[in-house]
Design a protein around this motif. Structure first.
Motif, PDB file in Angstrom:
ATOM      1  N   GLY A 152      42.064  43.184  35.270  1.00 15.83           N
ATOM      2  CA  GLY A 152      43.126  43.554  36.268  1.00 15.83           C
ATOM      3  C   GLY A 152      44.202  42.867  35.757  1.00 15.83           C
ATOM      4  N   GLU A 153      44.560  41.723  35.369  1.00  9.92           N
ATOM      5  CA  GLU A 153      45.654  40.832  34.965  1.00  9.92           C
ATOM      6  C   GLU A 153      46.292  41.720  33.621  1.00  9.92           C
ATOM      7  OE1 GLU A 153      47.765  38.808  36.739  1.00  9.92           O
ATOM      8  OE2 GLU A 153      45.708  37.825  37.182  1.00  9.92           O
ATOM      9  N   GLN A 154      45.409  42.144  32.848  1.00  7.71           N
ATOM     10  CA  GLN A 154      46.033  42.811  31.624  1.00  7.71           C
ATOM     11  C   GLN A 154      46.617  44.141  31.902  1.00  7.71           C
ATOM     12  OE1 GLN A 154      43.133  43.736  28.703  1.00  7.71           O
ATOM     13  NE2 GLN A 154      44.326  43.198  27.137  1.00  7.71           N
ATOM     14  N   ILE A 155      45.803  44.980  32.770  1.00  5.91           N
ATOM     15  CA  ILE A 155      46.492  46.318  33.025  1.00  5.91           C
ATOM     16  C   ILE A 155      47.366  46.161  34.024  1.00  5.91           C
ATOM     17  CG2 ILE A 155      45.617  48.385  33.748  1.00  5.91           C
ATOM     18  CD1 ILE A 155      42.962  47.733  32.864  1.00  5.91           C
ATOM     19  N   TYR A 156      47.425  45.269  35.263  1.00  8.71           N
ATOM     20  CA  TYR A 156      48.183  45.534  36.251  1.00  8.71           C
ATOM     21  C   TYR A 156      49.176  44.135  36.595  1.00  8.71           C
ATOM     22  CZ  TYR A 156      45.074  49.350  37.367  1.00  8.71           C
ATOM     23  OH  TYR A 156      44.087  50.454  37.311  1.00  8.71           O
ATOM     24  N   GLY A 157      48.857  43.200  35.916  1.00  8.53           N
ATOM     25  CA  GLY A 157      49.688  41.747  36.269  1.00  8.53           C
ATOM     26  C   GLY A 157      50.248  40.951  35.368  1.00  8.53           C
ATOM     27  N   ASN A 158      49.786  39.700  35.304  1.00  6.50           N
ATOM     28  CA  ASN A 158      50.993  38.992  34.584  1.00  6.50           C
ATOM     29  C   ASN A 158      50.605  38.692  32.923  1.00  6.50           C
ATOM     30  OD1 ASN A 158      52.943  37.363  34.251  1.00  6.50           O
ATOM     31  ND2 ASN A 158      52.532  35.747  35.738  1.00  6.50           N
ATOM     32  N   ALA A 159      49.651  39.597  32.409  1.00  2.00           N
ATOM     33  CA  ALA A 159      49.219  39.547  30.911  1.00  2.00           C
ATOM     34  C   ALA A 159      49.208  40.856  30.547  1.00  2.00           C
ATOM     35  CB  ALA A 159      47.536  38.850  30.995  1.00  2.00           C
ATOM     36  N   LYS A 160      50.218  41.643  31.012  1.00  2.00           N
ATOM     37  CA  LYS A 160      50.387  43.043  30.583  1.00  2.00           C
ATOM     38  C   LYS A 160      50.989  42.721  29.219  1.00  2.00           C
ATOM     39  CE  LYS A 160      51.720  46.031  34.200  1.00  2.00           C
ATOM     40  NZ  LYS A 160      52.947  46.457  35.021  1.00  2.00           N
ATOM     41  N   GLY A 161      50.646  43.574  28.229  1.00  2.00           N
ATOM     42  CA  GLY A 161      50.981  43.223  26.745  1.00  2.00           C
ATOM     43  C   GLY A 161      50.512  42.489  25.987  1.00  2.00           C
ATOM     44  N   LEU A 162      49.562  41.333  26.521  1.00  4.05           N
ATOM     45  CA  LEU A 162      49.062  40.114  25.939  1.00  4.05           C
ATOM     46  C   LEU A 162      47.717  40.507  25.157  1.00  4.05           C
ATOM     47  CD1 LEU A 162      49.828  37.043  27.851  1.00  4.05           C
ATOM     48  CD2 LEU A 162      51.116  38.133  26.100  1.00  4.05           C
ATOM     49  N   ASN A 163      47.322  40.394  23.936  1.00  2.92           N
ATOM     50  CA  ASN A 163      46.311  40.405  23.133  1.00  2.92           C
ATOM     51  C   ASN A 163      45.208  39.381  23.410  1.00  2.92           C
ATOM     52  OD1 ASN A 163      46.502  43.221  22.402  1.00  2.92           O
ATOM     53  ND2 ASN A 163      47.939  42.661  21.088  1.00  2.92           N
ATOM     54  N   ASP A 164      45.931  38.174  23.531  1.00  2.00           N
ATOM     55  CA  ASP A 164      45.213  36.676  23.427  1.00  2.00           C
ATOM     56  C   ASP A 164      45.580  36.104  24.629  1.00  2.00           C
ATOM     57  OD1 ASP A 164      43.752  36.908  20.711  1.00  2.00           O
ATOM     58  OD2 ASP A 164      45.832  37.530  20.305  1.00  2.00           O
ATOM     59  N   PHE A 165      44.674  36.097  25.617  1.00  2.00           N
ATOM     60  CA  PHE A 165      44.947  35.057  26.843  1.00  2.00           C
ATOM     61  C   PHE A 165      43.756  34.899  27.502  1.00  2.00           C
ATOM     62  CE2 PHE A 165      44.234  38.077  30.364  1.00  2.00           C
ATOM     63  CZ  PHE A 165      44.352  39.140  29.669  1.00  2.00           C
ATOM     64  N   VAL A 166      43.678  33.865  28.398  1.00  2.00           N
ATOM     65  CA  VAL A 166      42.627  33.562  29.343  1.00  2.00           C
ATOM     66  C   VAL A 166      43.078  33.352  30.775  1.00  2.00           C
ATOM     67  CG1 VAL A 166      40.772  31.735  29.475  1.00  2.00           C
ATOM     68  CG2 VAL A 166      41.596  32.243  27.225  1.00  2.00           C
ATOM     69  N   THR A 167      42.165  34.034  31.568  1.00  2.00           N
ATOM     70  CA  THR A 167      42.497  34.011  33.208  1.00  2.00           C
ATOM     71  C   THR A 167      41.578  32.784  33.527  1.00  2.00           C
ATOM     72  OG1 THR A 167      40.715  35.590  33.337  1.00  2.00           O
ATOM     73  CG2 THR A 167      43.143  36.170  33.671  1.00  2.00           C
ATOM     74  N   ILE A 168      42.199  31.776  34.159  1.00  2.00           N
ATOM     75  CA  ILE A 168      41.481  30.678  34.869  1.00  2.00           C
ATOM     76  C   ILE A 168      41.194  30.886  36.214  1.00  2.00           C
ATOM     77  CG2 ILE A 168      41.324  28.335  35.184  1.00  2.00           C
ATOM     78  CD1 ILE A 168      40.899  28.980  32.293  1.00  2.00           C
ATOM     79  N   THR A 169      40.166  31.105  36.932  1.00  2.00           N
ATOM     80  CA  THR A 169      39.994  31.387  38.274  1.00  2.00           C
ATOM     81  C   THR A 169      39.427  30.431  38.968  1.00  2.00           C
ATOM     82  OG1 THR A 169      39.053  33.793  37.585  1.00  2.00           O
ATOM     83  CG2 THR A 169      38.944  33.074  40.267  1.00  2.00           C
ATOM     84  N   LEU A 170      40.659  29.621  39.882  1.00  2.00           N
ATOM     85  CA  LEU A 170      40.374  28.364  40.557  1.00  2.00           C
ATOM     86  C   LEU A 170      40.082  28.861  42.069  1.00  2.00           C
ATOM     87  CD1 LEU A 170      43.425  26.720  39.211  1.00  2.00           C
ATOM     88  CD2 LEU A 170      41.242  25.925  38.480  1.00  2.00           C
ATOM     89  N   GLY A 171      38.793  28.925  42.196  1.00  2.00           N
ATOM     90  CA  GLY A 171      38.258  29.343  43.723  1.00  2.00           C
ATOM     91  C   GLY A 171      37.103  28.408  44.038  1.00  2.00           C
ATOM     92  N   THR A 172      36.173  28.856  44.699  1.00  2.00           N
ATOM     93  CA  THR A 172      35.115  27.738  44.930  1.00  2.00           C
ATOM     94  C   THR A 172      34.491  27.423  43.682  1.00  2.00           C
ATOM     95  OG1 THR A 172      34.354  29.523  46.746  1.00  2.00           O
ATOM     96  CG2 THR A 172      32.797  27.849  46.004  1.00  2.00           C
ATOM     97  N   GLY A 173      34.555  27.912  42.417  1.00  2.00           N
ATOM     98  CA  GLY A 173      34.135  27.476  41.384  1.00  2.00           C
ATOM     99  C   GLY A 173      35.321  27.854  40.420  1.00  2.00           C
ATOM    100  N   LEU A 174      35.052  27.350  39.133  1.00  2.00           N
ATOM    101  CA  LEU A 174      36.160  27.705  38.091  1.00  2.00           C
ATOM    102  C   LEU A 174      35.529  28.864  37.150  1.00  2.00           C
ATOM    103  CD1 LEU A 174      38.633  25.326  36.285  1.00  2.00           C
ATOM    104  CD2 LEU A 174      37.499  27.060  35.071  1.00  2.00           C
ATOM    105  N   GLY A 175      36.321  29.974  37.246  1.00  2.00           N
ATOM    106  CA  GLY A 175      35.676  31.189  36.414  1.00  2.00           C
ATOM    107  C   GLY A 175      36.746  31.206  35.098  1.00  2.00           C
ATOM    108  N   SER A 176      36.443  31.932  34.175  1.00  2.00           N
ATOM    109  CA  SER A 176      37.573  32.373  33.168  1.00  2.00           C
ATOM    110  C   SER A 176      36.945  33.451  32.353  1.00  2.00           C
ATOM    111  CB  SER A 176      37.338  31.276  31.931  1.00  2.00           C
ATOM    112  OG  SER A 176      35.920  30.908  31.642  1.00  2.00           O
ATOM    113  N   GLY A 177      38.240  34.236  32.032  1.00  2.00           N
ATOM    114  CA  GLY A 177      38.120  35.400  31.239  1.00  2.00           C
ATOM    115  C   GLY A 177      38.722  35.383  29.975  1.00  2.00           C
TER     116      GLY A 177
END
Lengths: 313, 313
Positions: free
Chosen positions: A117-142
């Motif tokens: 979602g971040e790569q197509i619509y969000g704050n990682a548009k145009g990036l080929n190398d990035f990591v999303t860190i989801t800080l919710g109930t747990g900590l997820g990463s993409g």
């Protein structure tokens, strides 16, 4: 027969699950949420989402279903042993959705869905190398490397929340100790209220809350509460320190913070960045950005899950 | 003019550097080594390799040059701040080779080169998701995900040796503390001789060596020396524990151990595997293999570096 112009995106979270009907351009036609904890089984949750969409009369327009879920496996379409969900064992969630709706469904890790979602619509548009860190109930990463999501050989890559960062640290739902998410997540922050020692603790306003949440800690820290400020510093240091080391994996251009805790905004991201820079290997210094998701209102995870429909089905 | 059927593969190590002339099918026509530490500058080493190949009369047959080097950057062709090399600062090594030989040169991290060699000619054939761990003077890593090397946004991905695994642990050449390579590498093992406490230490045969090497420790452990056995266990535990956590990054099908320390063979790999399984997250249990490079004699790094010529030039 009506036009199949919508993708159903579902984001299963430890506390709440959101779902939305999205067009290919990212327009969200419908977005609702349910309490994950209300449902004894995944099947019941699937039926509830089905019922709600049926009530809106939109079933006929759905082309396919994309699901993001904790420990979701892209290859098998199952959730396997998710520490943050009450549903135990291996759950064939893609199949449950597909059978209920009678259309194809694809599933991935909730954080992977957020990354797409971040790569197509969000704050990682145009990036080929990035990591999303989801800080919710747990900590997820993409993890995205070379422009593609890193799934790993079995579909389970990108579990940064279960990298142990404190030897013999806090007990984790996974059965191990000191995992990053026991510190850097909404749950981790509320644990810090109980478990952190401080001379400022006894007079902190956080004690006035019967069941304090992470957002209360951020709010009170903003108002100058010293204990809550310490908790935020402690959390930012552990996360920044960890992200410094994790740069040694994929050397991302950016970490994109996402989820409840990151909504506290730039000051927290700046603290994480400062601790990361303090601890990072020379060759990575001043190269890696800490960005905050721009998709909070639009829900990157739902959009990401929905975007799986267009890319994979 | 003769046929350009050879690639020059160069593997720059902290202690020794190897170079070889290889055909596209992996046949090595010439392989030699020099002591890296003998050369005050990278330029002198390049000139020495040039001289040697010239003496063999093989210069005309070289199509291109592939170099693997610590902290080697694929994008810029430079070595940047390599903690294990005497040459400091940013060294334009690809350019130095290219100008000396008057042919194109391409450069990458030595561990990345080993990973390519392992994937094309070695023990990772057919794998799309694996990580090579080079246990030499330092600890290098080459990460392959979705079938491709992970370079990161700046070419510096895959520095597993500089992930800190012991808080406030051993001083590392990088200026930080507790990095994995200060424990799990040939240098790390010799440090353990000095720094590990044990009731078995005072009567260990390792004390008879003036400058003991990692291989002496392995040899004595094989012969039943208790202190040396403890060092091997200690090293295997730190490495196995770390590889357990690193699975959370790319969930590889295998870690392929490579370099001096791994030559001690299967018993060490089995120990690392056992400690890894003890510590690993549920979803990864009994899935990830610890393999040993099959290319030691043929030199995966030289082959890998050479294979860059065919794939990139």
């Amino acid at each position: 027969m009506s036009k199949k112009d919508l993708a159903l995106g579902v984001d299963i979270g430890g506390t709440t699950s959101e779902f939305g009907l999205c067009k290919a351009d990212g327009t969200i036609v419908l977005e609702e949420e349910v309490l994950t904890t209300d449902f004894k089984s995944a099947d019941e949750l699937v039926k509830e989402i089905y019922k709600r969409i049926k009530n809106h009369g939109l079933l006929d327009r759905i082309h396919g279903i994309g699901v993001g879920a904790p420990n979701g496996n892209f290859y098998s379409g199952t959730i396997e042993f998710a520490p943050n969900l009450k549903w135990k064992g291996i759950i064939p969630l893609a199949k449950l959705f597909s059978e209920q709706f009678k259309i194809p469904a694809v599933l991935t890790n909730d954080a992977n869905a957020a990354a797409i979602g971040e790569q197509i619509y969000g704050n990682a548009k145009g990036l080929n190398d990035f990591v999303t860190i989801t800080l919710g109930t747990g900590l997820g990463s993409g993890v995205v490397a070379n422009g593609k999501l890193v799934y790993g050989h079995d579909g389970f890559a990108g579990e940064y929340g279960h990298i142990r960062v404190v030897p013999n640290g806090r007990n984790c739902g996974c059965g191990r100790k000191g995992c990053l998410e026991t510190y850097a997540s909404a749950t981790g922050i509320t644990r810090s209220i109980k478990e952190l020692d401080s001379k400022h603790k006894h007079y902190s306003k956080i004690n006035e809350f019967k069941e304090p949440h992470a957002e209360n800690v951020f709010q009170l820290a903003d108002e100058g509460d010293e204990f809550c400020t310490e908790i935020i510093e402690f959390t930012a240091k552990i996360l920044g320190d960890a992200l410094a080391d994790f740069a040694c994996f994929s050397s991302p251009k950016a970490y994109v913070l996402f989820g409840g805790v990151s909504r506290s905004g730039k000051p927290f991201a700046d603290k994480v960045k400062a601790y990361m820079e303090d601890a990072i290997l020379n060759i990575y210094k001043n190269k890696i950005e800490i960005r905050i998701s721009t998709l909070h209102d639009k829900n990157a995870a739902v959009l990401g899950a929905a975007s799986l429909v267009w890319s994979e089905l």
